[in-house]
Design a protein around this motif. Structure first.
Motif, PDB file in Angstrom:
ATOM      1  N   ASN A   1      41.099   8.422 -78.869  1.00  0.00           N
ATOM      2  CA  ASN A   1      42.182   7.419 -78.944  1.00  0.00           C
ATOM      3  C   ASN A   1      42.980   7.220 -77.664  1.00  0.00           C
ATOM      4  O   ASN A   1      43.925   6.450 -77.638  1.00  0.00           O
ATOM      5  N   TRP A   2      42.625   7.925 -76.592  1.00  0.00           N
ATOM      6  CA  TRP A   2      43.413   7.757 -75.374  1.00  0.00           C
ATOM      7  C   TRP A   2      43.169   6.384 -74.774  1.00  0.00           C
ATOM      8  O   TRP A   2      42.072   5.835 -74.834  1.00  0.00           O
ATOM      9  N   GLN A   3      44.214   5.816 -74.203  1.00  0.00           N
ATOM     10  CA  GLN A   3      44.111   4.494 -73.591  1.00  0.00           C
ATOM     11  C   GLN A   3      44.924   4.465 -72.297  1.00  0.00           C
ATOM     12  O   GLN A   3      45.799   5.289 -72.076  1.00  0.00           O
ATOM     13  N   LEU A   4      44.570   3.489 -71.477  1.00  0.00           N
ATOM     14  CA  LEU A   4      45.245   3.321 -70.189  1.00  0.00           C
ATOM     15  C   LEU A   4      46.069   2.053 -70.245  1.00  0.00           C
ATOM     16  O   LEU A   4      45.561   0.970 -70.525  1.00  0.00           O
ATOM     17  N   GLN A   5      47.360   2.195 -69.972  1.00  0.00           N
ATOM     18  CA  GLN A   5      48.240   1.029 -70.007  1.00  0.00           C
ATOM     19  C   GLN A   5      48.373   0.414 -68.614  1.00  0.00           C
ATOM     20  O   GLN A   5      48.665   1.096 -67.643  1.00  0.00           O
TER      21      GLN A   5
ATOM     22  N   GLN B   1      60.915  14.002 -70.791  1.00  0.00           N
ATOM     23  CA  GLN B   1      59.939  13.522 -71.768  1.00  0.00           C
ATOM     24  C   GLN B   1      58.525  13.689 -71.230  1.00  0.00           C
ATOM     25  O   GLN B   1      58.320  13.754 -70.029  1.00  0.00           O
ATOM     26  N   PRO B   2      57.529  13.715 -72.135  1.00  0.00           N
ATOM     27  CA  PRO B   2      56.144  13.797 -71.678  1.00  0.00           C
ATOM     28  C   PRO B   2      55.692  12.453 -71.101  1.00  0.00           C
ATOM     29  O   PRO B   2      56.098  11.404 -71.590  1.00  0.00           O
ATOM     30  N   ILE B   3      54.863  12.521 -70.074  1.00  0.00           N
ATOM     31  CA  ILE B   3      54.283  11.294 -69.511  1.00  0.00           C
ATOM     32  C   ILE B   3      53.050  11.676 -68.698  1.00  0.00           C
ATOM     33  O   ILE B   3      53.006  12.768 -68.097  1.00  0.00           O
TER      34      ILE B   3
ATOM     35  N   GLY C   1      48.845  14.311 -77.049  1.00  0.00           N
ATOM     36  CA  GLY C   1      48.445  12.944 -77.382  1.00  0.00           C
ATOM     37  C   GLY C   1      49.443  12.193 -78.250  1.00  0.00           C
ATOM     38  O   GLY C   1      49.980  11.156 -77.843  1.00  0.00           O
ATOM     39  N   PRO C   2      49.732  12.720 -79.450  1.00  0.00           N
ATOM     40  CA  PRO C   2      50.642  12.003 -80.336  1.00  0.00           C
ATOM     41  C   PRO C   2      52.042  11.824 -79.741  1.00  0.00           C
ATOM     42  O   PRO C   2      52.732  10.867 -80.071  1.00  0.00           O
ATOM     43  N   GLN C   3      52.450  12.723 -78.846  1.00  0.00           N
ATOM     44  CA  GLN C   3      53.800  12.625 -78.279  1.00  0.00           C
ATOM     45  C   GLN C   3      53.955  11.399 -77.383  1.00  0.00           C
ATOM     46  O   GLN C   3      55.064  10.911 -77.184  1.00  0.00           O
ATOM     47  N   ILE C   4      52.850  10.941 -76.804  1.00  0.00           N
ATOM     48  CA  ILE C   4      52.949   9.762 -75.925  1.00  0.00           C
ATOM     49  C   ILE C   4      52.013   8.659 -76.386  1.00  0.00           C
ATOM     50  O   ILE C   4      51.606   7.802 -75.586  1.00  0.00           O
TER      51      ILE C   4
ATOM     52  N   THR D   1      62.109   3.543 -79.580  1.00  0.00           N
ATOM     53  CA  THR D   1      61.153   3.939 -78.550  1.00  0.00           C
ATOM     54  C   THR D   1      61.637   5.178 -77.789  1.00  0.00           C
ATOM     55  O   THR D   1      60.983   5.634 -76.879  1.00  0.00           O
ATOM     56  N   LYS D   2      62.764   5.689 -78.139  1.00  0.00           N
ATOM     57  CA  LYS D   2      63.263   6.859 -77.428  1.00  0.00           C
ATOM     58  C   LYS D   2      62.378   8.060 -77.732  1.00  0.00           C
ATOM     59  O   LYS D   2      62.324   8.561 -78.849  1.00  0.00           O
ATOM     60  N   VAL D   3      61.654   8.478 -76.714  1.00  0.00           N
ATOM     61  CA  VAL D   3      60.693   9.574 -76.883  1.00  0.00           C
ATOM     62  C   VAL D   3      61.449  10.903 -76.810  1.00  0.00           C
ATOM     63  O   VAL D   3      62.291  11.088 -75.942  1.00  0.00           O
TER      64      VAL D   3
END
Ligand code: PBE
Length: 301
Positions: free
Chosen positions: A69-73, A92-94, A36-39, A24-26
């Motif tokens: 494909n975007w989602q909210l966690q 990292q991206p966030i 998008g794909p980065q996170i 999981t290390k981004v």
């Protein structure tokens, strides 16, 4: 055989934890690649009941991100800020759900994303909401609650102390002691009540509301009230006022963030107006994500 398995289990579990930790290390944010794909097309959010979560769902659909494909966690403020902390340490991206006043904007180099479709609204005010009948039954408390107002900077002072580990009630007491002239504008001329009548305050345990509710509670105590504070989810908080189970809350972010409940319970509460002006709600990213400046960039960059 069974015995051996039981023995091996902790070893296997440790390995799984270690391996998943690695996978999981981004990597660091890469402006040359699509975000998008980065996170994993994921916005890191907070508790499901928060207004900012509902607004973010609206944003996902209005900006065409859901199809993308975007989602909210869902998580919690504490989990979100700790994820943010780690991301920033490693560049990292966030993308997070962010709001102000909050210490996240003081502690971390983050910026709001532009919201050209105005899903989150421009600026917000936090309103004081009391139950019907309070004015008649507890006029002193009503008057203090009606007068209560402060600035984002003042609220931040209390929030920071609590974030640094101070007990919320202690932080409120110290702030009151350090700001007598401000507090006087809320209490001047209000005579103390006799017999310790009870005032019930309800709130959601967001950092901003922990700060404001504790300050209001302490000031009401100084006027002779026995004040109880109870944390709950947003919907029960509104219901508690509408059904006269509680007396007041100082946690209504308007016109957008708390709009659903404000409308659902309309006519069943008294809105005493803003206790804080200049709040803001939206999506936010670290400043090192220099090419991401608008919610639209989530789709296009
Ligand atoms: N907040 C903080 C809340 C209101 C206070 C922005 C997280 C929300 O309902 O989203």
């Amino acid at each position: 055989m069974k015995k051996k398995l039981t023995f091996l289990l902790p070893v296997i579990l440790t390995l799984v934890v270690l391996l998943s930790g690695c996978s999981t290390k981004v990597p660091k944010y890469n402006a040359k690649q699509k975000l998008g794909p980065q996170i994993n097309y994921t916005i890191t959010g907070i508790d499901a009941g928060a207004g900012i979560m509902a607004s973010t769902q609206t944003a996902l659909s209005k900006y065409g991100l859901t199809q993308n494909n975007w989602q909210l966690q869902t998580s919690s403020t504490a989990a979100m800020t700790s994820t943010l902390d780690k991301a920033i340490k490693h560049k990292q991206p966030i993308v997070i759900t962010g709001w102000q006043p909050h210490w996240m904007f003081t502690k971390y180099p983050i910026k709001f994303l532009k919201d050209p479709k105005q899903v989150y609204g421009k600026t917000e005010s936090i309103h004081t909401i009391v139950r019907k009948g309070l004015q008649k039954e507890q006029p002193q408390a009503y008057q203090m609650l009606d007068r209560f107002n402060w600035t984002p900077a003042e609220m931040s002072q209390v929030m920071m102390q609590i974030n640094n580990g101070k007990d919320p009630q202690k932080a409120a007491q110290e702030w009151i002691k350090a700001n007598p002239s401000k507090v006087r504008t809320w209490t001047q001329g209000i005579r103390k009540v006799a017999g310790k009548p009870t005032i019930k305050l309800t709130y959601v345990a967001w950092d901003s509301e922990i700060a404001s509710t504790n300050v209001v509670a302490e000031v009401l105590r100084s006027l002779g009230y026995n004040v109880t504070t109870q944390a709950m989810e947003m919907q029960p908080m509104w219901a508690s006022i509408a059904t006269n189970v509680a007396d007041a809350q100082v946690a209504a972010w308007l016109p957008t963030t708390s709009a659903k409940y404000y409308h659902d319970y309309q006519g069943k509460f008294v809105d005493l107006g803003p206790n804080l002006k200049g709040a803001r709600v939206g999506l936010a990213v670290p400043k090192y994500m220099t090419n991401i400046n608008s919610i639209e960039d989530l789709k296009n960059k």
